[in-house]
Write a protein that holds these residues in place. Structure first.
Motif, PDB file in Angstrom:
ATOM      1  N   ASP A  99      16.979 -15.063   4.398  1.00  0.00           N
ATOM      2  CA  ASP A  99      17.752 -15.953   5.266  1.00  0.00           C
ATOM      3  C   ASP A  99      18.091 -15.361   6.631  1.00  0.00           C
ATOM      4  O   ASP A  99      18.418 -16.114   7.558  1.00  0.00           O
ATOM      5  N   GLY A 100      18.052 -14.037   6.743  1.00  0.00           N
ATOM      6  CA  GLY A 100      18.599 -13.365   7.917  1.00  0.00           C
ATOM      7  C   GLY A 100      18.093 -13.910   9.247  1.00  0.00           C
ATOM      8  O   GLY A 100      18.889 -14.255  10.134  1.00  0.00           O
ATOM      9  N   VAL A 103      19.536 -17.241  10.139  1.00  0.00           N
ATOM     10  CA  VAL A 103      20.998 -17.312  10.283  1.00  0.00           C
ATOM     11  C   VAL A 103      21.477 -16.605  11.546  1.00  0.00           C
ATOM     12  O   VAL A 103      22.447 -17.024  12.179  1.00  0.00           O
ATOM     13  N   ARG A 104      20.786 -15.526  11.954  1.00  0.00           N
ATOM     14  CA  ARG A 104      21.284 -14.683  13.056  1.00  0.00           C
ATOM     15  C   ARG A 104      21.605 -15.447  14.341  1.00  0.00           C
ATOM     16  O   ARG A 104      22.582 -15.119  15.001  1.00  0.00           O
ATOM     17  N   PRO A 105      20.833 -16.477  14.713  1.00  0.00           N
ATOM     18  CA  PRO A 105      21.220 -17.207  15.933  1.00  0.00           C
ATOM     19  C   PRO A 105      22.617 -17.821  15.841  1.00  0.00           C
ATOM     20  O   PRO A 105      23.246 -18.099  16.860  1.00  0.00           O
ATOM     21  N   PHE A 106      23.113 -18.025  14.616  1.00  0.00           N
ATOM     22  CA  PHE A 106      24.422 -18.658  14.440  1.00  0.00           C
ATOM     23  C   PHE A 106      25.527 -17.640  14.126  1.00  0.00           C
ATOM     24  O   PHE A 106      26.706 -17.969  14.175  1.00  0.00           O
ATOM     25  N   GLY A 107      25.147 -16.421  13.731  1.00  0.00           N
ATOM     26  CA  GLY A 107      26.165 -15.433  13.360  1.00  0.00           C
ATOM     27  C   GLY A 107      25.603 -14.390  12.417  1.00  0.00           C
ATOM     28  O   GLY A 107      24.423 -14.400  12.081  1.00  0.00           O
ATOM     29  N   ASP A 108      26.485 -13.510  11.992  1.00  0.00           N
ATOM     30  CA  ASP A 108      26.097 -12.394  11.125  1.00  0.00           C
ATOM     31  C   ASP A 108      25.707 -12.910   9.743  1.00  0.00           C
ATOM     32  O   ASP A 108      26.521 -13.552   9.074  1.00  0.00           O
ATOM     33  N   PRO A 109      24.493 -12.640   9.270  1.00  0.00           N
ATOM     34  CA  PRO A 109      24.087 -13.133   7.949  1.00  0.00           C
ATOM     35  C   PRO A 109      24.491 -12.222   6.797  1.00  0.00           C
ATOM     36  O   PRO A 109      24.241 -12.564   5.634  1.00  0.00           O
ATOM     37  N   THR A 110      25.113 -11.083   7.074  1.00  0.00           N
ATOM     38  CA  THR A 110      25.323 -10.105   6.005  1.00  0.00           C
ATOM     39  C   THR A 110      26.644 -10.330   5.267  1.00  0.00           C
ATOM     40  O   THR A 110      27.445 -11.204   5.620  1.00  0.00           O
ATOM     41  N   GLY A 111      26.853  -9.536   4.246  1.00  0.00           N
ATOM     42  CA  GLY A 111      28.077  -9.586   3.481  1.00  0.00           C
ATOM     43  C   GLY A 111      28.361  -8.198   2.932  1.00  0.00           C
ATOM     44  O   GLY A 111      27.546  -7.287   3.043  1.00  0.00           O
TER      45      GLY A 111
END
Lengths: 243, 243
Positions: A99-100, A103-111
């Motif tokens: 997913d990274g 998702v990155r254009p919208f924000g941090d994909p990590t957890g």
């Protein structure tokens, strides 16, 4: 932002998570970030999560759905807490790999995650899984782990938590730590999900959902606030430093 | 990182700064980040600074060297604390305009400031100057301002500082706030420079340099640590949440 805390003690574990998820301050919602995997009498594993909610939910959902299929990752079947932490980290890496980039254009994909509990044959153990999927383990010398909004809630723990604090004492400090985080950061909010796990109990029954109007929560905060004001009053005043 | 704190009260101002400057954890040094401009009986203006040390020193040095030349910026001559805050912001913008492009490859060239004091004809006032050179003013509803490593030292202030706290009480809380920041962040360190300014005194004489071995500092921390442990012990234990 979220705030999650795990405390490791000889007497057991205190594991707590707030419930706020937000996509901007104009889009908040309440979710449970404390997942429990238990086989009564044999194991209790709790996974607490902070960060991108889609990512962390994917991780815990995938782990839950491995039940009976992938023994290497199934929290109901792994042979040690270390293996449970590795399963969380490996699953996180797969989710971020998939997913990274989207998702990155919208924000941090990590957890990030706290993994704590006990499996028969081991003592209670506590791990923190970083966004990179690697992880560290708590020890008596460094006996609590935090993820999310960690700073406001740290001073009370550094001052008053000991390596051998009783479980109830640690539970009080955990709640005061959450209170500090919530006073200063709108991204941390009630209810608080809190598990008090007693060593060798292999039971996750002492689990609370503390809401804003919980009578114990209210009494604790009032007694602490009043007591702190009295304490500060009683401290020696600074000397006059005029030459 | 640094930690500076200003508190505005009817009784006066508490202004405090730590002394650590660091370029990496292997290159630390001790500097004074509390500059005082005083005309006894007529004005006291303190400027506290955090951020890039070359930048913040340039700002305070330039202000000091305007003395007798540029009345619009000279802290000994400005007509109000608002003008003093604007002089700091304007000077900061000039320094960053000159040095910023050269410094950015190595790190953040900006700084931030707390400007507090009293000029005859005004009440005591307190401002925070942002890295952009704009600024905000404290008020009884929001009566303290922090720059640098602000989070660890915030909970004690939010719990125990009131809009009408006596000056000595606020000074104790300020020191406990610094203690919290120093326990968790190596970039905040002794000595602490602290000015207690009494409303309408127009004197900066009650100024302390608190070193690690200061007897009051040691006594305060010990009494607070012991008192907090006793307080937490005395709080009601959480109920058993088993069904």
């Amino acid at each position: 932002m979220t705030y999650c805390l795990g405390i490791l003690l000889p007497a057991g574990l205190v594991l707590a998570a707030d419930s706020r998820s937000n996509a901007g301050i104009d889009d908040i919602t309440s979710v449970c970030k404390l997942e429990i995997f238990a086989v009564p009498g044999e194991r209790v594993i709790a996974i607490l999560s902070a960060g991108n909610l889609a990512t962390t939910q994917s991780v815990t959902t995938q782990l839950r759905e491995t039940a009976g299929k992938d023994g290497a990752r199934d929290p109901h079947a792994v042979g040690s807490l270390y293996e449970a932490a590795r399963a969380v980290g490996d699953t996180l890496r797969e989710v971020v790999a998939r997913d990274g980039a989207f998702v990155r254009p919208f924000g941090d994909p990590t957890g990030s995650f706290i993994v704590g509990g006990q499996i028969a044959g081991e003592k209670p153990r506590l791990f923190q899984v970083y966004p990179a999927g690697n992880f560290i383990e708590a020890s008596p010398r460094s006996n609590y782990l935090q993820i999310g909004e960690t700073k406001y809630g740290k001073p009370i723990l550094d001052r008053a938590l000991r390596s051998d604090s009783p479980l109830d004492q640690a539970a009080k400090l955990a709640l005061l730590s959450f209170d500090a985080a919530m006073r200063s950061d709108l991204s941390v909010a009630m209810p608080i999900d809190m598990l008090r796990y007693e060593t060798d109990s292999f039971s996750a029954a002492n689990l609370a959902v503390l809401r804003e109007d919980d009578p114990y929560w209210s009494a604790l905060r009032r007694a602490y606030g009043d007591g702190l004001a009295t304490l500060v009053e009683s401290l020696p005043p600074p000397p006059d430093w005029r030459a």
